[in-house]
Design an enzyme around this catalytic site. Structure first.
Site, PDB file in Angstrom:
ATOM      1  N   MET A   1       0.843  -1.198   0.000  1.00 50.52           N
ATOM      2  CA  MET A   1       0.000   0.000   0.000  1.00 50.52           C
ATOM      3  C   MET A   1       0.881   1.252   0.000  1.00 50.52           C
ATOM      4  O   MET A   1       0.426   2.344   0.349  1.00 50.52           O
ATOM      5  CB  MET A   1      -0.933  -0.005   1.204  1.00 50.52           C
ATOM      6  CG  MET A   1      -1.891  -1.209   1.166  1.00 50.52           C
ATOM      7  SD  MET A   1      -3.408  -0.960   2.097  1.00 50.52           S
ATOM      8  CE  MET A   1      -2.770  -0.623   3.715  1.00 50.52           C
TER       9      MET A   1
ATOM     10  N   HIS B   1       9.608  -3.449   3.444  1.00 51.20           N
ATOM     11  CA  HIS B   1       9.149  -3.690   2.070  1.00 51.20           C
ATOM     12  C   HIS B   1      10.335  -3.930   1.144  1.00 51.20           C
ATOM     13  O   HIS B   1      10.307  -4.803   0.284  1.00 51.20           O
ATOM     14  CB  HIS B   1       8.392  -2.463   1.529  1.00 51.20           C
ATOM     15  CG  HIS B   1       7.119  -2.148   2.235  1.00 51.20           C
ATOM     16  ND1 HIS B   1       6.976  -1.037   3.038  1.00 51.20           N
ATOM     17  CD2 HIS B   1       5.934  -2.783   2.249  1.00 51.20           C
ATOM     18  CE1 HIS B   1       5.740  -0.998   3.506  1.00 51.20           C
ATOM     19  NE2 HIS B   1       5.087  -2.048   3.053  1.00 51.20           N
TER      20      HIS B   1
ATOM     21  N   GLN C   1     -10.231  -2.705   2.724  1.00 56.68           N
ATOM     22  CA  GLN C   1      -9.714  -3.349   3.939  1.00 56.68           C
ATOM     23  C   GLN C   1      -9.663  -2.408   5.142  1.00 56.68           C
ATOM     24  O   GLN C   1      -9.171  -2.784   6.195  1.00 56.68           O
ATOM     25  CB  GLN C   1      -8.351  -3.985   3.669  1.00 56.68           C
ATOM     26  CG  GLN C   1      -7.206  -3.014   3.450  1.00 56.68           C
ATOM     27  CD  GLN C   1      -5.963  -3.731   2.939  1.00 56.68           C
ATOM     28  OE1 GLN C   1      -5.900  -4.145   1.794  1.00 56.68           O
ATOM     29  NE2 GLN C   1      -4.971  -3.886   3.797  1.00 56.68           N
TER      30      GLN C   1
ATOM     31  N   LYS D   1       6.077 -11.230   7.216  1.00 55.85           N
ATOM     32  CA  LYS D   1       5.548 -11.984   8.357  1.00 55.85           C
ATOM     33  C   LYS D   1       5.011 -11.066   9.447  1.00 55.85           C
ATOM     34  O   LYS D   1       4.407 -11.529  10.399  1.00 55.85           O
ATOM     35  CB  LYS D   1       6.652 -12.861   8.960  1.00 55.85           C
ATOM     36  CG  LYS D   1       6.896 -14.143   8.211  1.00 55.85           C
ATOM     37  CD  LYS D   1       7.761 -15.048   9.085  1.00 55.85           C
ATOM     38  CE  LYS D   1       8.201 -16.264   8.317  1.00 55.85           C
ATOM     39  NZ  LYS D   1       9.089 -17.100   9.153  1.00 55.85           N
TER      40      LYS D   1
ATOM     41  N   VAL E   1      11.467  -6.988   9.522  1.00 50.99           N
ATOM     42  CA  VAL E   1      12.646  -6.121   9.649  1.00 50.99           C
ATOM     43  C   VAL E   1      12.391  -5.195  10.842  1.00 50.99           C
ATOM     44  O   VAL E   1      11.303  -4.626  10.983  1.00 50.99           O
ATOM     45  CB  VAL E   1      12.879  -5.305   8.355  1.00 50.99           C
ATOM     46  CG1 VAL E   1      14.075  -4.375   8.517  1.00 50.99           C
ATOM     47  CG2 VAL E   1      13.095  -6.259   7.184  1.00 50.99           C
TER      48      VAL E   1
ATOM     49  N   LEU F   1       9.391  -2.617  11.882  1.00 53.94           N
ATOM     50  CA  LEU F   1       9.151  -1.467  11.010  1.00 53.94           C
ATOM     51  C   LEU F   1       7.718  -1.519  10.481  1.00 53.94           C
ATOM     52  O   LEU F   1       7.200  -2.581  10.149  1.00 53.94           O
ATOM     53  CB  LEU F   1      10.147  -1.449   9.849  1.00 53.94           C
ATOM     54  CG  LEU F   1      11.627  -1.323  10.215  1.00 53.94           C
ATOM     55  CD1 LEU F   1      12.453  -1.002   8.966  1.00 53.94           C
ATOM     56  CD2 LEU F   1      11.868  -0.257  11.279  1.00 53.94           C
TER      57      LEU F   1
HETATM   58  O1  PAF Z   1      -0.021  -5.771   3.561  1.00 49.76           O
HETATM   59  C1  PAF Z   1      -0.461  -4.853   2.838  1.00 49.76           C
HETATM   60  O2  PAF Z   1       0.197  -3.851   2.578  1.00 49.76           O
HETATM   61  C2  PAF Z   1      -1.868  -4.987   2.269  1.00 49.76           C
HETATM   62  O3  PAF Z   1      -2.720  -5.620   3.164  1.00 49.76           O
HETATM   63  C3  PAF Z   1      -1.884  -5.684   0.892  1.00 49.76           C
HETATM   64  C4  PAF Z   1      -1.426  -7.133   1.005  1.00 49.76           C
HETATM   65  C5  PAF Z   1      -1.005  -4.932  -0.085  1.00 49.76           C
HETATM   66  C6  PAF Z   1      -3.318  -5.708   0.348  1.00 49.76           C
HETATM   67  O4  PAF Z   1      -3.814  -4.418   0.188  1.00 49.76           O
END
Ligand code: PAF
Length: 279
Positions: free
Chosen positions: A26, A33, A57, A144, A172, A180
């Site tokens: 996101m 990331h 979500q 995770k 991480v 993080l």
């Molecule tokens: O973990 C996230 O950043 C979000 O839940 C995802 C998997 C990108 C779905 O919008």
């Protein structure tokens, strides 16, 4: 790095790209990331990332509108991490009509995170299945840190027979152990110093389990009391089985300790895997 916003552009760009590895996000990218992006490189030929803040979500009182959107900085990070293609659709690109078909995960969606974020995992599973259908990756990576999300998506892929390998990336952490997260940015300076307690508490439980304690409910209660005594508002500390996040039965050894607690504005989550020694 190529950047595509529309499904048709992306599909065109993904022709003859060999093994595609996908990292959905996101945005507001941090080192967690980027470690997934680098790991992705070793699993295939073409690394595709997505940035999409998925309204489905977020609950009505959650931070969808204020969720940090840092597109230019994110692109710079993705270039550094040698991502090949970024899919960054607008809401109109991804949801050109109201989304009326959803993925409804099993009852675990209403426990732990789901108890405090009703509908969250339905929104996650729906967007991830849609992104999978668009990108058609051979493998996909998820951190995770969102342990329950990883488990629900892994099981979705298995039960719906999607030909996608799901890979979990290790959490991480900052030097003091804080996992993080984009939401750490909401912590005030004094809260940031306190925030490391969450991980310390998980380590205390891990040490207790490894020392032979099996009074899990008491360990959970003590941990919540310690956090709350230091100004946290704890939603849960829970010791569960790694495989399905259900309560451990006698003899279960492959466990994970999960916690969610609010410190000031942000709600922080963390978890720690533990293998209980056989008695
Ligand atoms: O973990 C996230 O950043 C979000 O839940 C995802 C998997 C990108 C779905 O919008």
């Amino acid at each position: 790095m190529q950047i595509h916003a529309t499904v048709s552009e992306l599909r065109h760009a993904l022709k003859q790209r060999g093994r595609i590895v996908f990292v959905p996000t996101m945005g507001n990218l941090h080192a967690g990331h980027l470690s997934l992006m680098r790991q992705a490189r070793s699993h295939g030929d073409t690394v595709v990332a997505s940035i999409f803040v998925n309204r489905l979500q977020f609950g009505p009182h959650e931070d969808f509108d204020s969720y940090p959107r840092t597109f230019e900085a994110d692109c710079a990070h993705l270039r550094e991490a040698a991502v090949d293609i970024l899919f960054a659709p607008t809401e109109a690109d991804l949801y050109p009509e109201p989304q009326q078909y959803h993925v409804d995960p099993p009852p675990i969606q209403s426990q732990l995170e789901g108890e405090f974020r009703p509908g969250h995992f339905r929104g996650v599973a729906t967007v991830v299945l849609k992104l999978f259908n668009i990108v058609q990756p051979h493998a996909a990576l998820f951190g995770k840190k969102d342990y329950q999300q990883l488990m629900i998506l892994r099981n979705m892929v298995r039960q719906l027979a999607l030909p996608i390998e799901i890979i979990g990336g290790e959490i991480v952490r900052a030097e003091d152990g804080l996992a993080l997260s984009s939401r750490n940015a909401y912590l005030k300076a004094e809260e940031r110093a306190e925030a490391a307690r969450l991980n310390r508490v998980l380590h205390q439980i891990k040490a207790a389990i490894q020392a032979g304690r099996r009074d899990f409910s008491q360990l959970e209660r003590d941990a919540m009391a310690e956090l709350d005594a230091h100004g946290w508002k704890t939603d849960y500390v829970a010791i569960r089985r790694q495989a399905d996040l259900q309560e451990p039965q006698p003899g279960d050894r492959t466990l994970v300790i999960l916690a969610a607690s609010r410190l000031g504005t942000p709600r922080l989550i963390d978890n720690l895997e533990v293998i209980a020694d056989s008695a």
